[in-house]
Design a protein around this motif. Structure first.
Motif, mmCIF file in Angstrom:
data_model
loop_
_atom_site.group_PDB
_atom_site.id
_atom_site.type_symbol
_atom_site.label_atom_id
_atom_site.label_comp_id
_atom_site.label_asym_id
_atom_site.label_seq_id
_atom_site.Cartn_x
_atom_site.Cartn_y
_atom_site.Cartn_z
ATOM 1 N N ASP A 184 0.819 -1.213 0.000
ATOM 2 C CA ASP A 184 0.000 0.000 0.000
ATOM 3 C C ASP A 184 0.849 1.258 0.000
ATOM 4 N N GLU A 185 2.138 1.109 0.310
ATOM 5 C CA GLU A 185 3.012 2.286 0.363
ATOM 6 C C GLU A 185 3.517 2.697 -1.013
ATOM 7 N N LEU A 186 3.268 1.887 -2.032
ATOM 8 C CA LEU A 186 3.848 2.133 -3.355
ATOM 9 C C LEU A 186 2.991 3.082 -4.190
ATOM 10 N N VAL A 187 3.640 4.033 -4.832
ATOM 11 C CA VAL A 187 2.971 4.902 -5.801
ATOM 12 C C VAL A 187 3.871 5.010 -7.026
ATOM 13 N N MET A 188 3.273 5.450 -8.128
ATOM 14 C CA MET A 188 4.022 5.601 -9.369
ATOM 15 C C MET A 188 4.540 7.024 -9.516
ATOM 16 N N PRO A 189 5.703 7.191 -10.170
ATOM 17 C CA PRO A 189 6.191 8.537 -10.439
ATOM 18 C C PRO A 189 5.113 9.376 -11.137
ATOM 19 N N GLY A 190 4.999 10.613 -10.711
ATOM 20 C CA GLY A 190 3.960 11.490 -11.231
ATOM 21 C C GLY A 190 2.776 11.615 -10.303
ATOM 22 N N GLU A 191 2.597 10.645 -9.397
ATOM 23 C CA GLU A 191 1.532 10.717 -8.401
ATOM 24 C C GLU A 191 2.047 11.445 -7.159
ATOM 25 N N PRO A 192 1.132 12.055 -6.397
ATOM 26 C CA PRO A 192 1.567 12.732 -5.164
ATOM 27 C C PRO A 192 2.229 11.740 -4.207
ATOM 28 N N LEU A 193 3.312 12.160 -3.583
ATOM 29 C CA LEU A 193 4.035 11.297 -2.651
ATOM 30 C C LEU A 193 3.630 11.683 -1.229
ATOM 31 N N ALA A 194 2.594 11.055 -0.739
ATOM 32 C CA ALA A 194 2.083 11.346 0.603
ATOM 33 C C ALA A 194 3.049 10.815 1.652
ATOM 34 N N PRO A 195 2.961 11.309 2.880
ATOM 35 C CA PRO A 195 3.828 10.803 3.957
ATOM 36 C C PRO A 195 3.706 9.281 4.093
ATOM 37 N N GLY A 196 4.847 8.616 4.208
ATOM 38 C CA GLY A 196 4.880 7.167 4.353
ATOM 39 C C GLY A 196 4.856 6.403 3.048
ATOM 40 N N ARG A 197 4.716 7.108 1.901
ATOM 41 C CA ARG A 197 4.682 6.439 0.608
ATOM 42 C C ARG A 197 6.066 6.492 -0.055
ATOM 43 N N ILE A 198 6.296 5.567 -0.987
ATOM 44 C CA ILE A 198 7.544 5.553 -1.758
ATOM 45 C C ILE A 198 7.210 5.257 -3.218
ATOM 46 N N TYR A 199 8.084 5.701 -4.109
ATOM 47 C CA TYR A 199 7.899 5.404 -5.522
ATOM 48 C C TYR A 199 8.270 3.946 -5.800
ATOM 49 N N ASN A 200 7.538 3.332 -6.693
ATOM 50 C CA ASN A 200 7.732 1.914 -7.001
ATOM 51 C C ASN A 200 8.851 1.725 -8.026
ATOM 52 N N SER A 201 10.083 1.781 -7.556
ATOM 53 C CA SER A 201 11.235 1.607 -8.461
ATOM 54 C C SER A 201 11.344 0.172 -8.959
ATOM 55 N N ASN A 202 10.910 -0.798 -8.144
ATOM 56 C CA ASN A 202 11.045 -2.199 -8.542
ATOM 57 C C ASN A 202 10.282 -2.508 -9.823
ATOM 58 N N ARG A 203 9.185 -1.831 -10.038
ATOM 59 C CA ARG A 203 8.400 -2.078 -11.245
ATOM 60 C C ARG A 203 9.222 -1.764 -12.491
ATOM 61 N N PHE A 204 9.983 -0.706 -12.430
ATOM 62 C CA PHE A 204 10.805 -0.303 -13.571
ATOM 63 C C PHE A 204 12.011 -1.229 -13.737
ATOM 64 N N THR A 205 12.655 -1.562 -12.613
ATOM 65 C CA THR A 205 13.847 -2.413 -12.666
ATOM 66 C C THR A 205 13.509 -3.811 -13.170
ATOM 67 N N LEU A 206 12.496 -4.436 -12.571
ATOM 68 C CA LEU A 206 12.187 -5.821 -12.920
ATOM 69 C C LEU A 206 11.548 -5.929 -14.302
ATOM 70 N N ARG A 207 10.735 -4.951 -14.653
ATOM 71 C CA ARG A 207 10.155 -4.976 -16.000
ATOM 72 C C ARG A 207 11.257 -4.833 -17.054
ATOM 73 N N GLY A 208 12.209 -3.941 -16.802
ATOM 74 C CA GLY A 208 13.324 -3.780 -17.730
ATOM 75 C C GLY A 208 14.155 -5.040 -17.851
ATOM 76 N N LEU A 209 14.384 -5.729 -16.724
ATOM 77 C CA LEU A 209 15.133 -6.981 -16.765
ATOM 78 C C LEU A 209 14.388 -8.042 -17.575
ATOM 79 N N ALA A 210 13.078 -8.151 -17.352
ATOM 80 C CA ALA A 210 12.292 -9.153 -18.074
ATOM 81 C C ALA A 210 12.344 -8.905 -19.573
ATOM 82 N N GLU A 211 12.284 -7.651 -19.975
ATOM 83 C CA GLU A 211 12.348 -7.330 -21.400
ATOM 84 C C GLU A 211 13.743 -7.580 -21.957
ATOM 85 N N THR A 212 14.770 -7.372 -21.122
ATOM 86 C CA THR A 212 16.140 -7.661 -21.553
ATOM 87 C C THR A 212 16.302 -9.123 -21.943
#
Length: 400
Positions: A184-212
């Protein structure tokens, strides 16, 4: 190794032992086949080159004629794509790279070693039979294997196939890989970063690896922290994919719902691996799909994908040789307090040809993965002194 923890090698052996290669084969145009996995070996229906031809711009001649006279009249010109006449005794033929050697000629002399005067040449260098002649089938013999089954086709491989006239090649269907992320703490870049939230970097890293690794990607996004939501997405992904990979939720905390969701929909082997970073790892099956659950920490998910998911995907794609090639390298740092688990340290080449260590090896510091050139595979409990030889896994190798 810590009691209760599975070794990296044992966990990997179990993963690879369970992997089932994709069975479906499709014919794709050779022009579009780079990066695909060859399903059957390819053989040539022709000799390459199909005829003796010149390896240089120069003059085709008969070596025996030079023993009588180093000057020869030039009676014909042979361009690439054309065919010359039989060489008259005591004459030479102007010839260009790739042009067929005329009957009667047995050598080519480079134009740089010839003096031309009118319609005649004088050869200024000793010439031997076979000089600068590419012989028929010296590259590929008719009926010979040119590419083995199970190979990921590189651009030069498709060029080789094309050079013997192969228009389409048989390849395995792409592995369908499903990804989703819990928290529930994950948000996407471009969305408001409320207190206690973090951007979902893993989505970008793992998706890029899968496509590689040439997978057909299906991204199911961020799943709320609830058993019902996790079960629903897991069930859908398993029905649509060959392999489902998740990030986060594989521990045993109150908000970790991946484990009970997998147990409800399929069967789960829950592992704790003796490695750092990345201790929690889950593997199981849901219907016909495989499931691999990775840790949520950014570095942990990145490293465990490379060490476990990468070889599993390669084996599922039909590749047998999946172990990355390590090289010995010199450590230009001290590592005085090693962990009791096998470590994968982020390191970088320096100008002196040794490896530098990123100063912070915390599993949350994603900067270390971008800064590094690869991973140092350090055995459990091994201290490193500056100058020691270590086992290095380069990104170039891990992404292969």
């Amino acid at each position: 190794m810590n009691p209760g923890l599975l070794s990296v090698d044992d966990a990997l052996a179990q993963l690879l032992g369970a992997a089932r290669p994709v069975a479906e084969v499709e014919e794709v145009p050779t022009l579009e086949a780079a990066g695909r996995i060859l399903a059957r070996s390819l053989r040539s229906a022709m000799d390459v080159p199909p005829m003796d031809n010149s390896a240089m711009d120069g003059y085709a001649l008969r070596v025996a004629d030079l023993q009588r006279n180093s000057s020869l009249p030039v009676r014909q010109k042979i361009l690439a794509g054309s065919v010359g006449k039989a060489l008259e005794p005591g004459t030479a033929a102007r010839i260009f790279t790739g042009a067929p050697i005329p009957p009667g000629a047995d050598a080519v002399v480079m134009q740089e070693h010839v003096s031309a005067s009118g319609d005649a040449i004088t050869v200024n260098k000793t010439v031997k039979k076979g000089d600068w002649v590419r012989l028929t089938a010296s590259d590929v013999k008719k009926g010979g294997e040119i590419l083995a089954a199970g190979k990921r086709l590189l651009p030069q491989d498709t060029g080789l196939a094309a050079s013997v006239g192969i228009k389409t090649v048989p390849v395995f269907r792409k592995v369908r890989l499903g990804l989703f992320f819990t928290g529930d703490e994950l948000v996407m870049p471009g969305e408001p970063l409320a207190p206690g939230r973090i951007y979902n970097s893993n989505r970008f890293t793992l998706r890029g690896l899968a496509e590689t690794f040439g997978c057909e990607m299906r991204d199911y996004g961020i799943v709320p922290d609830s058993l019902e939501a996790t079960r629903a997405v897991l069930k859908r992904a398993a029905a649509e994919c060959d392999v489902v990979v998740t990030s986060g939720g594989v521990s045993v905390g109150d908000a970790d719902f991946v484990k009970p969701a997998v147990e409800s929909e399929g069967r789960l082997l829950m592992w704790r691996i003796a490695m750092k970073p990345g201790r929690p790892l889950a593997f199981g099956e849901i219907g016909k799909a495989f499931f691999i659950g990775l840790p949520g920490n950014p570095v942990s998910s990145f490293v465990t994908f490379l060490i476990f998911v990468r070889p599993f995907l390669l084996r599922t794609q039909g590749i047998l040789a999946v172990e990355p090639k390590a090289i010995q390298a010199r450590a230009d740092f001290d590592w005085a307090e090693p962990d009791a688990r096998r470590e994968f340290l982020r390191v970088k080449w320096n100008a002196q040809g040794g490896l530098d260590l990123y100063p912070t090896q915390d599993s949350a510091v994603l900067t270390s993965t971008s800064w590094a050139d690869g991973l140092l595979d350090n055995p459990a409990g091994r201290a490193i002194r500056k100058g020691d030889l270590v086992r290095f896994l380069s990104y170039a190798e891990l992404y292969r």
